[in-house]
Design a protein around this motif. Structure first.
Motif, PDB file in Angstrom:
ATOM      1  N   GLU A   1      41.650  38.959  39.047  1.00  0.00           N
ATOM      2  CA  GLU A   1      40.275  38.483  38.883  1.00  0.00           C
ATOM      3  C   GLU A   1      39.770  38.023  40.241  1.00  0.00           C
ATOM      4  O   GLU A   1      40.376  37.163  40.879  1.00  0.00           O
ATOM      5  CB  GLU A   1      40.228  37.324  37.895  1.00  0.00           C
ATOM      6  N   HIS A   2      38.662  38.608  40.685  1.00  0.00           N
ATOM      7  CA  HIS A   2      38.044  38.265  41.971  1.00  0.00           C
ATOM      8  C   HIS A   2      36.986  37.210  41.703  1.00  0.00           C
ATOM      9  O   HIS A   2      35.968  37.485  41.081  1.00  0.00           O
ATOM     10  CB  HIS A   2      37.431  39.527  42.572  1.00  0.00           C
ATOM     11  N   SER A   3      37.251  35.983  42.157  1.00  0.00           N
ATOM     12  CA  SER A   3      36.288  34.896  41.928  1.00  0.00           C
ATOM     13  C   SER A   3      35.934  34.278  43.265  1.00  0.00           C
ATOM     14  O   SER A   3      36.806  33.905  44.031  1.00  0.00           O
ATOM     15  CB  SER A   3      36.889  33.840  41.000  1.00  0.00           C
ATOM     16  N   GLY A   4      34.675  34.194  43.562  1.00  0.00           N
ATOM     17  CA  GLY A   4      34.256  33.668  44.860  1.00  0.00           C
ATOM     18  C   GLY A   4      34.352  34.757  45.909  1.00  0.00           C
ATOM     19  O   GLY A   4      34.808  35.865  45.637  1.00  0.00           O
ATOM     20  N   PRO A   5      33.951  34.457  47.148  1.00  0.00           N
ATOM     21  CA  PRO A   5      33.911  35.493  48.180  1.00  0.00           C
ATOM     22  C   PRO A   5      35.284  36.076  48.507  1.00  0.00           C
ATOM     23  O   PRO A   5      35.399  37.247  48.794  1.00  0.00           O
ATOM     24  CB  PRO A   5      33.303  34.799  49.397  1.00  0.00           C
ATOM     25  N   ALA A   6      36.334  35.268  48.454  1.00  0.00           N
ATOM     26  CA  ALA A   6      37.666  35.776  48.813  1.00  0.00           C
ATOM     27  C   ALA A   6      38.767  35.031  48.061  1.00  0.00           C
ATOM     28  O   ALA A   6      39.794  34.674  48.625  1.00  0.00           O
ATOM     29  CB  ALA A   6      37.871  35.652  50.317  1.00  0.00           C
ATOM     30  N   GLU A   7      38.556  34.796  46.790  1.00  0.00           N
ATOM     31  CA  GLU A   7      39.560  34.133  45.949  1.00  0.00           C
ATOM     32  C   GLU A   7      39.959  35.074  44.822  1.00  0.00           C
ATOM     33  O   GLU A   7      39.102  35.697  44.194  1.00  0.00           O
ATOM     34  CB  GLU A   7      38.991  32.834  45.355  1.00  0.00           C
ATOM     35  N   PHE A   8      41.264  35.164  44.583  1.00  0.00           N
ATOM     36  CA  PHE A   8      41.789  36.057  43.563  1.00  0.00           C
ATOM     37  C   PHE A   8      42.799  35.316  42.701  1.00  0.00           C
ATOM     38  O   PHE A   8      43.587  34.513  43.206  1.00  0.00           O
ATOM     39  CB  PHE A   8      42.477  37.266  44.205  1.00  0.00           C
ATOM     40  N   ARG A   9      42.789  35.620  41.408  1.00  0.00           N
ATOM     41  CA  ARG A   9      43.729  35.019  40.459  1.00  0.00           C
ATOM     42  C   ARG A   9      44.465  36.157  39.775  1.00  0.00           C
ATOM     43  O   ARG A   9      43.852  37.147  39.355  1.00  0.00           O
ATOM     44  CB  ARG A   9      42.943  34.199  39.438  1.00  0.00           C
ATOM     45  N   PHE A  10      45.812  36.028  39.655  1.00  0.00           N
ATOM     46  CA  PHE A  10      46.635  37.061  39.052  1.00  0.00           C
ATOM     47  C   PHE A  10      47.155  36.573  37.706  1.00  0.00           C
ATOM     48  O   PHE A  10      47.673  35.460  37.608  1.00  0.00           O
ATOM     49  CB  PHE A  10      47.831  37.407  39.944  1.00  0.00           C
ATOM     50  N   THR A  11      47.036  37.415  36.671  1.00  0.00           N
ATOM     51  CA  THR A  11      47.579  37.074  35.360  1.00  0.00           C
ATOM     52  C   THR A  11      48.415  38.250  34.853  1.00  0.00           C
ATOM     53  O   THR A  11      48.208  39.402  35.259  1.00  0.00           O
ATOM     54  CB  THR A  11      46.463  36.758  34.340  1.00  0.00           C
ATOM     55  N   ASP A  12      49.357  37.953  33.960  1.00  0.00           N
ATOM     56  CA  ASP A  12      50.215  39.002  33.402  1.00  0.00           C
ATOM     57  C   ASP A  12      49.586  39.587  32.135  1.00  0.00           C
ATOM     58  O   ASP A  12      48.448  39.268  31.780  1.00  0.00           O
ATOM     59  CB  ASP A  12      51.632  38.473  33.160  1.00  0.00           C
ATOM     60  N   ALA A  13      50.355  40.415  31.435  1.00  0.00           N
ATOM     61  CA  ALA A  13      49.840  41.081  30.234  1.00  0.00           C
ATOM     62  C   ALA A  13      49.450  40.087  29.145  1.00  0.00           C
ATOM     63  O   ALA A  13      48.561  40.363  28.335  1.00  0.00           O
ATOM     64  CB  ALA A  13      50.883  42.059  29.703  1.00  0.00           C
ATOM     65  N   ALA A  14      50.103  38.907  29.137  1.00  0.00           N
ATOM     66  CA  ALA A  14      49.798  37.873  28.138  1.00  0.00           C
ATOM     67  C   ALA A  14      48.735  36.892  28.644  1.00  0.00           C
ATOM     68  O   ALA A  14      48.529  35.841  28.050  1.00  0.00           O
ATOM     69  CB  ALA A  14      51.074  37.119  27.766  1.00  0.00           C
ATOM     70  N   HIS A  15      48.074  37.223  29.756  1.00  0.00           N
ATOM     71  CA  HIS A  15      47.006  36.408  30.359  1.00  0.00           C
ATOM     72  C   HIS A  15      47.501  35.073  30.910  1.00  0.00           C
ATOM     73  O   HIS A  15      46.721  34.132  31.054  1.00  0.00           O
ATOM     74  CB  HIS A  15      45.848  36.188  29.370  1.00  0.00           C
ATOM     75  N   ARG A  16      48.807  34.978  31.238  1.00  0.00           N
ATOM     76  CA  ARG A  16      49.337  33.783  31.909  1.00  0.00           C
ATOM     77  C   ARG A  16      49.171  33.952  33.414  1.00  0.00           C
ATOM     78  O   ARG A  16      49.427  35.043  33.944  1.00  0.00           O
ATOM     79  CB  ARG A  16      50.826  33.595  31.588  1.00  0.00           C
ATOM     80  N   GLU A  17      48.771  32.889  34.097  1.00  0.00           N
ATOM     81  CA  GLU A  17      48.614  32.980  35.549  1.00  0.00           C
ATOM     82  C   GLU A  17      49.971  33.168  36.204  1.00  0.00           C
ATOM     83  O   GLU A  17      50.926  32.442  35.913  1.00  0.00           O
ATOM     84  CB  GLU A  17      47.925  31.735  36.114  1.00  0.00           C
TER      85      GLU A  17
END
Length: 195
Positions: A72-88
């Motif tokens: 998930e790309h949030s903000g100008p250069a921030e990224f969040r990674f989650t697995d298949a179960a939507h856990r970060e």
């Protein structure tokens, strides 16, 4: 096969010390409808592909269709990674004016990694581990080298070499971060030269 024998399987994506993240080749004359990026072995066997669900959400899946990681790309250069179960399972962020010069990573185990290159003319990033305050704590844990594989269209590929000391979760974060580097350098639909 005896009961105690384990069937041999090909190594998984995060068992490999080197992978290639790149834009799949395409025709110059037809509209391209395939994945945004592919992850393959250095020999060219495809392991996974990245699709864009919208301007801020990306999904990396195995060739079987199984979800590996969502970005998930949030903000100008921030990224969040989650697995298949939507856990970060990690995140990445780029400070500073030139977003593709450095990328701070955090794995699902809380390990702090740092991808950096010395300046815009350089084609290689170094992966190091950092203390929470951002100071490198040991030698280079990997290298990411970018090259252009089709100068007419400007297709890019990133060869990712990783140290055996990196665990599977670390490698997942590194591969996701290389995808983020590409998104920062070559946003979807952007025909400008990469940074």
């Amino acid at each position: 096969m005896a009961e105690d024998e384990v069937p041999k399987t090909e190594p998984g994506l995060f068992d490999l010390d080197a992978v290639v993240v790149g834009q799949p080749k395409r025709s110059r004359w037809r509209r391209y409808l395939g994945p945004a990026l592919a992850v393959s072995t250095p020999e060219g066997a495809t392991l996974a592909s990245l699709t864009c669900t919208d301007d801020t959400h990306y999904v990396l899946t195995h060739t079987s269709g199984e979800v590996i990681v969502r970005i998930e790309h949030s903000g100008p250069a921030e990224f969040r990674f989650t697995d298949a179960a939507h856990r970060e399972v990690g995140n990445a962020g780029a400070p500073g004016l030139f977003k593709s010069l450095q990328l701070g990573l955090r794995t699902d185990q809380g390990r702090h990694l740092f991808l950096t290159r010395p300046g815009l003319p350089f084609t290689q990033w170094h992966l190091t581990e950092t203390a929470p305050e951002g100071v490198p704590t040991q030698g280079i844990l990997g290298r990411v080298t970018v090259s252009t594989i089709d100068s007419w269209i400007g297709l890019q590929q990133y060869v990712v070499d990783m140290d055996p000391r990196l665990e599977a979760g670390d490698r997942r974060t590194v591969v996701a971060a290389v995808i983020c580097l590409h998104l920062l350098r070559r946003p979807p639909g952007d025909s400008a030269a990469p940074a």
